[in-house]
Motif scaffolding. Sequence first.
Motif, PDB file in Angstrom:
ATOM      1  N   HIS A  71     -24.599 119.938  18.198  1.00  0.00           N
ATOM      2  CA  HIS A  71     -25.170 120.231  19.510  1.00  0.00           C
ATOM      3  C   HIS A  71     -26.685 120.419  19.458  1.00  0.00           C
ATOM      4  O   HIS A  71     -27.404 119.918  20.315  1.00  0.00           O
ATOM      5  CB  HIS A  71     -24.526 121.487  20.100  1.00  0.00           C
ATOM      6  N   ALA A  72     -27.158 121.161  18.459  1.00  0.00           N
ATOM      7  CA  ALA A  72     -28.568 121.558  18.404  1.00  0.00           C
ATOM      8  C   ALA A  72     -29.438 120.609  17.587  1.00  0.00           C
ATOM      9  O   ALA A  72     -30.666 120.633  17.736  1.00  0.00           O
ATOM     10  CB  ALA A  72     -28.689 122.968  17.835  1.00  0.00           C
ATOM     11  N   GLY A  73     -28.834 119.814  16.714  1.00  0.00           N
ATOM     12  CA  GLY A  73     -29.622 118.928  15.858  1.00  0.00           C
ATOM     13  C   GLY A  73     -30.114 119.619  14.609  1.00  0.00           C
ATOM     14  O   GLY A  73     -29.935 119.132  13.498  1.00  0.00           O
ATOM     15  N   SER A  74     -30.759 120.755  14.771  1.00  0.00           N
ATOM     16  CA  SER A  74     -31.171 121.596  13.648  1.00  0.00           C
ATOM     17  C   SER A  74     -31.283 123.017  14.168  1.00  0.00           C
ATOM     18  O   SER A  74     -31.107 123.270  15.360  1.00  0.00           O
ATOM     19  CB  SER A  74     -32.496 121.119  13.042  1.00  0.00           C
ATOM     20  N   ASN A 123     -32.035 115.063  19.237  1.00  0.00           N
ATOM     21  CA  ASN A 123     -31.494 115.588  17.984  1.00  0.00           C
ATOM     22  C   ASN A 123     -31.816 114.707  16.789  1.00  0.00           C
ATOM     23  O   ASN A 123     -31.661 115.137  15.645  1.00  0.00           O
ATOM     24  CB  ASN A 123     -29.976 115.756  18.088  1.00  0.00           C
ATOM     25  N   THR A 124     -32.232 113.457  17.044  1.00  0.00           N
ATOM     26  CA  THR A 124     -32.574 112.543  15.957  1.00  0.00           C
ATOM     27  C   THR A 124     -33.796 111.727  16.346  1.00  0.00           C
ATOM     28  O   THR A 124     -34.116 111.580  17.538  1.00  0.00           O
ATOM     29  CB  THR A 124     -31.417 111.576  15.647  1.00  0.00           C
ATOM     30  N   LYS A 182     -24.921 122.000  14.351  1.00  0.00           N
ATOM     31  CA  LYS A 182     -25.781 120.819  14.235  1.00  0.00           C
ATOM     32  C   LYS A 182     -25.415 119.728  15.227  1.00  0.00           C
ATOM     33  O   LYS A 182     -26.299 119.017  15.744  1.00  0.00           O
ATOM     34  CB  LYS A 182     -25.722 120.267  12.802  1.00  0.00           C
ATOM     35  N   GLN A 239     -40.575 114.978  16.763  1.00  0.00           N
ATOM     36  CA  GLN A 239     -39.259 114.684  16.192  1.00  0.00           C
ATOM     37  C   GLN A 239     -39.392 114.055  14.806  1.00  0.00           C
ATOM     38  O   GLN A 239     -38.615 114.362  13.885  1.00  0.00           O
ATOM     39  CB  GLN A 239     -38.490 113.747  17.117  1.00  0.00           C
ATOM     40  N   GLY A 299     -29.526 119.738  23.001  1.00  0.00           N
ATOM     41  CA  GLY A 299     -30.178 118.500  22.584  1.00  0.00           C
ATOM     42  C   GLY A 299     -29.285 117.297  22.452  1.00  0.00           C
ATOM     43  O   GLY A 299     -29.763 116.157  22.544  1.00  0.00           O
ATOM     44  N   ASP A 300     -27.969 117.505  22.252  1.00  0.00           N
ATOM     45  CA  ASP A 300     -27.086 116.353  22.033  1.00  0.00           C
ATOM     46  C   ASP A 300     -26.900 115.500  23.279  1.00  0.00           C
ATOM     47  O   ASP A 300     -26.422 114.364  23.188  1.00  0.00           O
ATOM     48  CB  ASP A 300     -25.726 116.816  21.491  1.00  0.00           C
TER      49      ASP A 300
END
Length: 387
Positions: A176-179, A100-101, A174, A360, A75-76
Amino acid sequence: MIGHGFMGAAHSVGWRQAPAVFDLPDSVEMAVVVGRNAPAAAAAAAKWGWAESATDWREVVARDDIDIVDIVTPGDSHAEIAIAALEAGKHVLCEKPLANTVEQAEAMAEAAGRAAARGVRAMVGFTYRRTPAVTLLRDLVADGVVGTVQQVRAAYRQDWLVDARMPLAWRLQKEHAGSGALGDIGAHIIDMTQFVTGLDLTAVSGILDTIVKRRPLLASGSGLTGEAGDGFGEVTVDDVALFTGRLSNGALASFEATRFATGRKNALTIEISGDRGALAFDLEDLNAVQFYDNTAPEGMRGFTKILVTDPSHPYVGAWWPAGHTLGYEHGFVHQAKDLVEGIVAGTDPHPTFRDGLQVQRALAAVESSATHNSGWVHIDPPATEGL
């Protein structure tokens, strides 16, 4: 296609099979797969049927012979690749969650909005929508089979992290994956709930937990498996997410996303309860829908299993005779089909980047709630303009 791991394999099957199974309105060429490691990308191209491989996604996105960019990276990198591809006039398919955000997702949705004005399409890979049984659920709810939706229960339960020796893959970081479980599999049940019911999630109250906080560093890995190396690292994402939500018609929904459900391999379940009936689905029995008719005579009520393999069911007519079941990979075939058809027809195939942004926002709201004693957090309604 940018990336070639677990999802790269699934997407490759989709692109390879769709032109053979469906009468697509245009031809599809699997031109190039991109990866950071040249030998690994070349091996993926040879295995899955891509004409060539490359290591620089920017060069590939700029090529005149590329029409569609399929993003299956962590996701990043979604936002940077998707925005560049859209600005280069390429149609984009991006794996979930969109980013990711929320800020990244907003930028992607805005870029998709600008691109749409030029006839360029963008779609998010919430592939479970295209499991025939899930699409049938959507159709049945829209037809009023359950009446007014009063409650939804959705869960996605896996157990691949129960073993504390499972190494620290990118999905556990986090940056890389966001959560963790929340974004990776919780995103699916949020999207499925909104897709099946036609209702938006308007507020959430949730809690997150990380059960194993340190894991061996990753030496090598593929998909959901890996080999441990030397040393340990911190897990910086959640292992479990539990939350409740309010839908736009006032109904309540409950959600569970966990990688610590011992014995559950890929159990995505949803049950929709209404005043006229109920519908239920379990991904581990993906060719079936359970239906309860609350209007039947009292002595004749009970959940009935509907085998979703008839030619009249969504997507199924292109496949096998009734009773000959489909599998996990078929959703990716349907995804490729729908994207190509949308591009040729000049229509936005669902789910759009705007849909991905809404998911998101829901994920961010759960995280915010978890950091504020599980208080209720409002989710902004879907934008209707400017995206």
